[in-house]
Scaffold this motif. Structure first.
Motif, short mmCIF file in Angstrom:
data_model
loop_
_atom_site.label_atom_id
_atom_site.label_comp_id
_atom_site.label_asym_id
_atom_site.label_seq_id
_atom_site.Cartn_x
_atom_site.Cartn_y
_atom_site.Cartn_z
N PHE A 17 0.72 -1.25 0.22
CA PHE A 17 0.02 -0.10 -0.13
C PHE A 17 0.84 0.97 0.02
O PHE A 17 1.78 1.26 0.74
CB PHE A 17 -0.93 -0.08 1.17
CG PHE A 17 -1.84 1.00 1.48
CD1 PHE A 17 -2.83 1.69 0.45
CD2 PHE A 17 -2.01 1.65 2.64
CE1 PHE A 17 -3.54 2.32 0.59
CE2 PHE A 17 -2.92 2.65 2.91
CZ PHE A 17 -3.55 3.08 1.83
N SER A 18 0.76 2.02 -0.85
CA SER A 18 1.47 3.29 -0.91
C SER A 18 0.81 4.58 -1.22
O SER A 18 -0.51 4.50 -1.99
CB SER A 18 2.60 3.23 -1.82
OG SER A 18 2.09 3.13 -3.25
N VAL A 19 1.24 5.86 -0.90
CA VAL A 19 0.48 7.06 -1.48
C VAL A 19 1.53 7.95 -1.91
O VAL A 19 2.91 7.77 -1.50
CB VAL A 19 -0.20 7.74 -0.20
CG1 VAL A 19 1.01 8.08 0.91
CG2 VAL A 19 -1.04 8.91 -0.61
N SER A 20 1.37 8.66 -2.84
CA SER A 20 2.25 9.64 -3.30
C SER A 20 1.61 10.75 -3.93
O SER A 20 0.31 10.97 -4.25
CB SER A 20 3.02 8.77 -4.56
OG SER A 20 2.07 8.60 -5.86
N ALA A 21 2.53 11.98 -4.09
CA ALA A 21 1.89 13.12 -4.76
C ALA A 21 2.62 13.45 -5.77
O ALA A 21 3.71 13.73 -5.92
CB ALA A 21 2.31 14.42 -3.65
N PRO A 22 1.65 13.41 -6.89
CA PRO A 22 2.35 13.64 -8.43
C PRO A 22 3.23 14.86 -8.62
O PRO A 22 4.10 14.94 -9.39
CB PRO A 22 1.20 13.55 -9.17
CG PRO A 22 0.07 12.90 -8.53
CD PRO A 22 0.35 13.21 -6.98
N GLY A 23 3.02 16.06 -7.68
CA GLY A 23 3.63 17.26 -7.95
C GLY A 23 4.86 17.33 -7.06
O GLY A 23 5.67 18.27 -7.36
N PHE A 24 5.16 16.44 -6.45
CA PHE A 24 6.50 16.26 -5.73
C PHE A 24 6.99 14.86 -5.10
O PHE A 24 6.01 14.16 -4.77
CB PHE A 24 6.48 17.23 -4.60
CG PHE A 24 5.79 16.97 -3.30
CD1 PHE A 24 5.90 16.32 -2.40
CD2 PHE A 24 4.36 17.72 -3.38
CE1 PHE A 24 5.05 16.21 -1.13
CE2 PHE A 24 3.54 17.74 -2.62
CZ PHE A 24 3.59 16.65 -1.40
N GLY A 25 8.20 14.40 -5.06
CA GLY A 25 8.62 13.23 -5.00
C GLY A 25 8.68 13.02 -3.35
O GLY A 25 8.94 14.06 -2.50
N THR A 26 8.84 12.03 -2.67
CA THR A 26 9.18 11.60 -1.47
C THR A 26 10.43 12.35 -1.01
O THR A 26 11.52 12.07 -1.61
CB THR A 26 9.17 10.26 -1.07
OG1 THR A 26 7.79 9.69 -1.07
CG2 THR A 26 9.45 9.91 0.42
N MET A 86 6.21 12.11 2.13
CA MET A 86 6.64 13.20 2.78
C MET A 86 7.36 14.26 1.85
O MET A 86 8.13 13.76 1.13
CB MET A 86 7.87 12.82 3.88
CG MET A 86 8.39 13.92 4.92
SD MET A 86 9.78 15.00 4.19
CE MET A 86 10.77 13.61 4.37
N GLY A 87 7.20 15.51 2.05
CA GLY A 87 7.71 16.61 1.25
C GLY A 87 8.35 17.55 2.38
O GLY A 87 7.99 17.47 3.35
N THR A 88 9.12 18.44 1.59
CA THR A 88 9.76 19.81 2.44
C THR A 88 9.49 20.93 2.04
O THR A 88 9.01 21.04 0.93
CB THR A 88 11.39 19.24 2.55
OG1 THR A 88 11.80 19.54 1.27
CG2 THR A 88 11.72 17.95 2.94
N TYR A 89 9.81 21.69 2.97
CA TYR A 89 9.28 23.18 2.51
C TYR A 89 10.35 24.28 3.53
O TYR A 89 10.22 23.86 4.64
CB TYR A 89 7.91 23.43 2.60
CG TYR A 89 7.68 25.03 1.70
CD1 TYR A 89 7.87 25.14 0.42
CD2 TYR A 89 7.46 26.12 2.57
CE1 TYR A 89 7.75 26.37 -0.20
CE2 TYR A 89 7.19 27.49 2.16
CZ TYR A 89 7.25 27.50 0.55
OH TYR A 89 7.15 28.91 -0.02
N GLU A 90 10.94 25.08 2.92
CA GLU A 90 11.57 26.14 3.59
C GLU A 90 11.55 27.65 3.24
O GLU A 90 11.29 27.58 1.98
CB GLU A 90 13.21 25.81 3.76
CG GLU A 90 14.03 25.91 2.59
CD GLU A 90 15.20 25.69 2.64
OE1 GLU A 90 16.13 26.34 3.56
OE2 GLU A 90 15.97 24.54 2.31
#
Length: 179
Positions: free
Chosen positions: A29-38, A174-178
């Motif tokens: 089972f997996s989840v992803s965000a097409p707009g950004f990779g893990t 998980m994505g990051t932001y700064e």
């Protein structure tokens, strides 16, 4: 195809048979965000520095028996402790993902409910860290054996408590932001 999968296929339950065969291959089972990779930066469009739209998410290899999903997004790097960015639950078990830019409404047309984030608002609130180091934003998806017995506007803690004993599997990206 094993005997059980063949029997289910003959019984008209081909989807179940294919899922059994797929599970036999070790699919997770997996989840992803097409707009950004893990582990990659979250695009500005999904942050307070942009239009603050919820990101599109997709999931695969859903466990058999899934009747609903819950998704929680939080930032464990927030200065005042973990900050909840999105609480969304009772997503139909037939869903394959969420579209970008969901409206900030407690009740969505398909029966999905949204809860309250750490800002005290309904719906998604994107990354908005103080200047400095990058923060991590975890999107955790729970496959559930039944919709949660909660009304709209629940908190993350209420969703987690209600999901206890009902969770078939969990996945995260998980994505990051700064700033």
């Amino acid at each position: 195809m094993n005997a059980l999968a063949y029997f289910l296929w003959l019984s008209g339950l081909a989807f179940g048979a294919l899922a059994l065969v797929e599970q036999d291959r070790g699919s997770e089972f997996s989840v992803s965000a097409p707009g950004f990779g893990t582990g990659q930066p979250i695009p500005r469009a999904h942050t307070c520095d942009g239009p603050d739209r919820s990101p599109a998410l997709t999931w695969t290899h859903v466990p058999l028996g899934t009747r609903a999903f819950a998704l929680l997004c939080d930032d464990p790097d927030a200065p005042m402790g973990t900050w909840d960015h999105w609480v969304i639950y009772n997503i139909p078990g037939s869903a394959k993902g969420l579209i970008e830019g969901l409206v900030a409404s407690e009740h969505l047309p398909d029966g999905t409910l949204q809860g309250v984030n750490s800002w005290g608002r309904t719906g998604y609130g994107g990354p908005c860290p103080p200047p400095g180091k990058a923060h991590r934003y975890f999107f955790r998806l729970y496959a559930l054996d039944a919709p949660l017995p909660l009304g709209a506007g629940a908190t993350k803690a209420q969703v987690l408590a209600a999901a206890e004993g009902r969770t078939l599997a969990a996945a995260e990206t998980m994505g990051t932001y700064e700033r």
